[in-house]
Motif scaffolding. Structure first.
Motif, PDB file in Angstrom:
ATOM      1  N   TYR A   1      -2.137   7.942  11.170  1.00 50.01           N
ATOM      2  CA  TYR A   1      -2.380   7.115   9.990  1.00 50.01           C
ATOM      3  C   TYR A   1      -1.509   5.863  10.132  1.00 50.01           C
ATOM      4  N   HIS A   2      -2.131   4.708   9.917  1.00 55.81           N
ATOM      5  CA  HIS A   2      -1.378   3.472  10.102  1.00 55.81           C
ATOM      6  C   HIS A   2      -1.732   2.482   9.006  1.00 55.81           C
ATOM      7  N   LEU A   3      -0.724   2.001   8.291  1.00 55.72           N
ATOM      8  CA  LEU A   3      -0.912   0.963   7.290  1.00 55.72           C
ATOM      9  C   LEU A   3      -0.685  -0.399   7.933  1.00 55.72           C
ATOM     10  N   ALA A   4      -1.662  -1.279   7.790  1.00 51.34           N
ATOM     11  CA  ALA A   4      -1.557  -2.646   8.304  1.00 51.34           C
ATOM     12  C   ALA A   4      -1.863  -3.615   7.167  1.00 51.34           C
ATOM     13  N   GLU A   5      -1.756  -4.889   7.428  1.00 48.99           N
ATOM     14  CA  GLU A   5      -1.962  -5.884   6.377  1.00 48.99           C
ATOM     15  C   GLU A   5      -3.355  -5.783   5.756  1.00 48.99           C
ATOM     16  N   ASP A   6      -4.351  -5.410   6.566  1.00 45.55           N
ATOM     17  CA  ASP A   6      -5.719  -5.388   6.044  1.00 45.55           C
ATOM     18  C   ASP A   6      -6.170  -4.012   5.570  1.00 45.55           C
ATOM     19  N   GLY A   7      -5.300  -2.981   5.657  1.00 45.63           N
ATOM     20  CA  GLY A   7      -5.707  -1.690   5.138  1.00 45.63           C
ATOM     21  C   GLY A   7      -5.162  -0.512   5.917  1.00 45.63           C
ATOM     22  N   LEU A   8      -5.892   0.588   5.835  1.00 43.56           N
ATOM     23  CA  LEU A   8      -5.486   1.865   6.414  1.00 43.56           C
ATOM     24  C   LEU A   8      -6.418   2.244   7.553  1.00 43.56           C
ATOM     25  N   SER A   9      -5.838   2.639   8.680  1.00 41.32           N
ATOM     26  CA  SER A   9      -6.641   3.169   9.779  1.00 41.32           C
ATOM     27  C   SER A   9      -6.229   4.611  10.038  1.00 41.32           C
ATOM     28  N   ILE A  10      -7.230   5.441  10.319  1.00 41.87           N
ATOM     29  CA  ILE A  10      -7.006   6.848  10.657  1.00 41.87           C
ATOM     30  C   ILE A  10      -7.672   7.086  12.009  1.00 41.87           C
ATOM     31  N   ASP A  11      -6.841   7.247  13.018  1.00 40.78           N
ATOM     32  CA  ASP A  11      -7.344   7.468  14.373  1.00 40.78           C
ATOM     33  C   ASP A  11      -7.197   8.936  14.720  1.00 40.78           C
TER      34      ASP A  11
ATOM     35  N   GLN B   1       0.836  -1.194   0.000  1.00 39.28           N
ATOM     36  CA  GLN B   1       0.000   0.000   0.000  1.00 39.28           C
ATOM     37  C   GLN B   1       0.876   1.251   0.000  1.00 39.28           C
ATOM     38  N   LEU B   2       0.337   2.312  -0.589  1.00 41.43           N
ATOM     39  CA  LEU B   2       1.008   3.594  -0.647  1.00 41.43           C
ATOM     40  C   LEU B   2       0.067   4.659  -0.103  1.00 41.43           C
ATOM     41  N   LEU B   3       0.536   5.406   0.881  1.00 39.30           N
ATOM     42  CA  LEU B   3      -0.245   6.497   1.450  1.00 39.30           C
ATOM     43  C   LEU B   3       0.595   7.763   1.415  1.00 39.30           C
ATOM     44  N   GLN B   4       0.013   8.829   0.865  1.00 40.35           N
ATOM     45  CA  GLN B   4       0.691  10.121   0.844  1.00 40.35           C
ATOM     46  C   GLN B   4      -0.173  11.156   1.561  1.00 40.35           C
ATOM     47  N   VAL B   5       0.460  11.933   2.444  1.00 41.70           N
ATOM     48  CA  VAL B   5      -0.226  12.900   3.296  1.00 41.70           C
ATOM     49  C   VAL B   5       0.487  14.242   3.180  1.00 41.70           C
ATOM     50  N   VAL B   6      -0.277  15.312   3.219  1.00 42.93           N
ATOM     51  CA  VAL B   6       0.272  16.670   3.137  1.00 42.93           C
ATOM     52  C   VAL B   6       0.018  17.365   4.477  1.00 42.93           C
ATOM     53  N   PRO B   7       0.966  17.302   5.415  1.00 41.05           N
ATOM     54  CA  PRO B   7       0.737  17.847   6.757  1.00 41.05           C
ATOM     55  C   PRO B   7       0.350  19.318   6.777  1.00 41.05           C
ATOM     56  N   GLU B   8       0.996  20.140   5.937  1.00 43.43           N
ATOM     57  CA  GLU B   8       0.738  21.577   6.003  1.00 43.43           C
ATOM     58  C   GLU B   8      -0.578  21.969   5.343  1.00 43.43           C
ATOM     59  N   LEU B   9      -1.209  21.034   4.639  1.00 45.69           N
ATOM     60  CA  LEU B   9      -2.507  21.288   4.030  1.00 45.69           C
ATOM     61  C   LEU B   9      -3.576  20.490   4.777  1.00 45.69           C
ATOM     62  N   GLY B  10      -3.797  20.882   6.032  1.00 45.64           N
ATOM     63  CA  GLY B  10      -4.860  20.272   6.819  1.00 45.64           C
ATOM     64  C   GLY B  10      -4.693  18.804   7.098  1.00 45.64           C
ATOM     65  N   ALA B  11      -3.454  18.290   7.001  1.00 48.14           N
ATOM     66  CA  ALA B  11      -3.187  16.860   7.206  1.00 48.14           C
ATOM     67  C   ALA B  11      -3.951  16.001   6.206  1.00 48.14           C
ATOM     68  N   ALA B  12      -4.188  16.558   5.019  1.00 49.92           N
ATOM     69  CA  ALA B  12      -4.985  15.861   4.014  1.00 49.92           C
ATOM     70  C   ALA B  12      -4.224  14.698   3.386  1.00 49.92           C
ATOM     71  N   ILE B  13      -4.961  13.676   2.991  1.00 50.01           N
ATOM     72  CA  ILE B  13      -4.408  12.578   2.202  1.00 50.01           C
ATOM     73  C   ILE B  13      -4.419  13.013   0.741  1.00 50.01           C
ATOM     74  N   SER B  14      -3.300  12.836   0.058  1.00 49.56           N
ATOM     75  CA  SER B  14      -3.254  13.154  -1.364  1.00 49.56           C
ATOM     76  C   SER B  14      -3.328  11.906  -2.244  1.00 49.56           C
ATOM     77  N   ARG B  15      -3.001  10.745  -1.667  1.00 51.32           N
ATOM     78  CA  ARG B  15      -3.147   9.504  -2.434  1.00 51.32           C
ATOM     79  C   ARG B  15      -3.192   8.302  -1.499  1.00 51.32           C
ATOM     80  N   TYR B  16      -4.050   7.335  -1.845  1.00 53.95           N
ATOM     81  CA  TYR B  16      -4.041   6.031  -1.193  1.00 53.95           C
ATOM     82  C   TYR B  16      -4.236   4.987  -2.288  1.00 53.95           C
ATOM     83  N   ALA B  17      -3.198   4.174  -2.521  1.00 52.29           N
ATOM     84  CA  ALA B  17      -3.219   3.193  -3.595  1.00 52.29           C
ATOM     85  C   ALA B  17      -2.715   1.853  -3.077  1.00 52.29           C
ATOM     86  N   VAL B  18      -3.149   0.791  -3.761  1.00 50.11           N
ATOM     87  CA  VAL B  18      -2.782  -0.572  -3.380  1.00 50.11           C
ATOM     88  C   VAL B  18      -2.293  -1.308  -4.631  1.00 50.11           C
ATOM     89  N   GLU B  19      -1.246  -2.107  -4.466  1.00 52.16           N
ATOM     90  CA  GLU B  19      -0.652  -2.825  -5.595  1.00 52.16           C
ATOM     91  C   GLU B  19      -1.289  -4.202  -5.756  1.00 52.16           C
TER      92      GLU B  19
END
Length: 298
Positions: free
Chosen positions: A133-143, A12-30
């Motif tokens: 934000y945490h990537l685990a074997e079954d996906g992405l969690s946002i706490d 999995q690939l997760l990209q986050v932009v901290p200075e822009l509201g902690a927004a996610i810019s991409r979440y992709a899976v291979e």
């Protein structure tokens, strides 16, 4: 240059932009050496221009949706947080999305960001938020954890604003019971039965018609199906409301978990709290929430 933080683990690939509201810019899976986007990816232009509505997903706090004319009364005070959007009188989606977040911790599969608000004239309530934000074997969690760091009770709500790609016949599944109907400015007027309730339970093709609707009686889960993959997500209380936003002609749609309906702070004397959402957090108290996304391929 705007900094983009990249996490990569478990295919999995997760990209986050901290200075822009902690927004996610991409979440992709291979899968089979091909990367598939499970959220609509942000363009490099949107990132460079700080376009929060062009991101893949962002957090809304300390409220979700609109506050009519940016005003409401709370415990004898009139709160006025003016709209930051040109041409829109109503304050939209809180303000943590408009501010930079600080990196607390970063590893290959985990990112911890923090946002601190000290009481101002516009929002006279102090709070501290941590988003993990945490990537685990079954996906992405946002706490998300928020603490009232002020000396008085504060109003609060939140939600997540994910954008999902539309590819071919894209179906959305959700179990809800009723929906809020609104006026021309999208201000809620009444709660009633809605024709999409049964359609969503069976799988609604999001290209069929355009909606901007808040549903109640939601079981806090949703599933999106594309031709070769699906994404299921679950959320915790207080995100008890489900919003479908699928404007005509776009290549994306939103299926959003909200902790309140539009203008809920102004509707507390008019409707039961369970129908409109929103919280009061006592001084020193904390709220912990989760948003868990689980991708799968057919």
């Amino acid at each position: 240059m705007v900094k983009v933080v990249t996490l990569s683990a478990y295919g999995q690939l997760l990209q986050v932009v901290p200075e822009l509201g902690a927004a996610i810019s991409r979440y992709a899976v291979e899968c089979d050496n091909v990367w598939y986007d499970f959220l609509r990816p942000a363009t490099s232009q949107a990132i460079a221009q700080g376009d929060i509505s062009g991101m893949a997903s962002f957090l809304m706090a300390p409220w979700a949706g609109r506050i009519q004319n940016g005003r409401f009364d709370y415990h004898g005070k009139t709160i006025h947080y003016p709209s930051r959007i040109a041409g829109l009188a109503h304050s939209m989606h809180g303000f943590t999305r408009d501010m930079p977040w600080q990196i607390v911790e970063q590893t290959q599969d985990c990112l911890v960001l923090r946002f601190v608000h000290q009481a101002t004239e516009e929002w006279p309530f102090s709070f501290d938020m941590v988003q993990t934000y945490h990537l685990a074997e079954d996906g992405l969690s946002i706490d998300v954890e928020v603490q009232n760091t002020g000396l008085e009770v504060m109003p609060f709500s939140m939600g997540h604003h994910p954008f999902f790609p539309i590819e071919g016949e894209t179906k959305l599944y959700a179990h809800v019971q009723q929906a809020w109907f609104s006026d021309d400015e999208l201000m809620p007027t009444h709660l009633d039965n809605h024709p999409l309730v049964q359609r969503l339970a069976m799988g609604y093709p999001v290209q069929e018609a355009s909606w901007d609707t808040i549903f109640t009686g939601w079981d806090k889960s949703a599933t999106i199906e594309w031709s070769n993959r699906r994404l299921s997500y679950t959320v915790s209380t207080p995100m008890d409301f489900f919003v479908l936003y699928n404007p005509t002609g776009e290549t994306w749609f939103c299926a959003e978990p909200f902790g309140n309906i539009t203008d809920s702070f102004n509707l507390r004397e008019k409707f039961p709290r369970q129908n409109i959402g929103g919280l009061d957090i006592a001084a020193g108290n904390k709220l912990k929430t989760y948003f868990c996304l689980k991708p799968a391929f057919y």
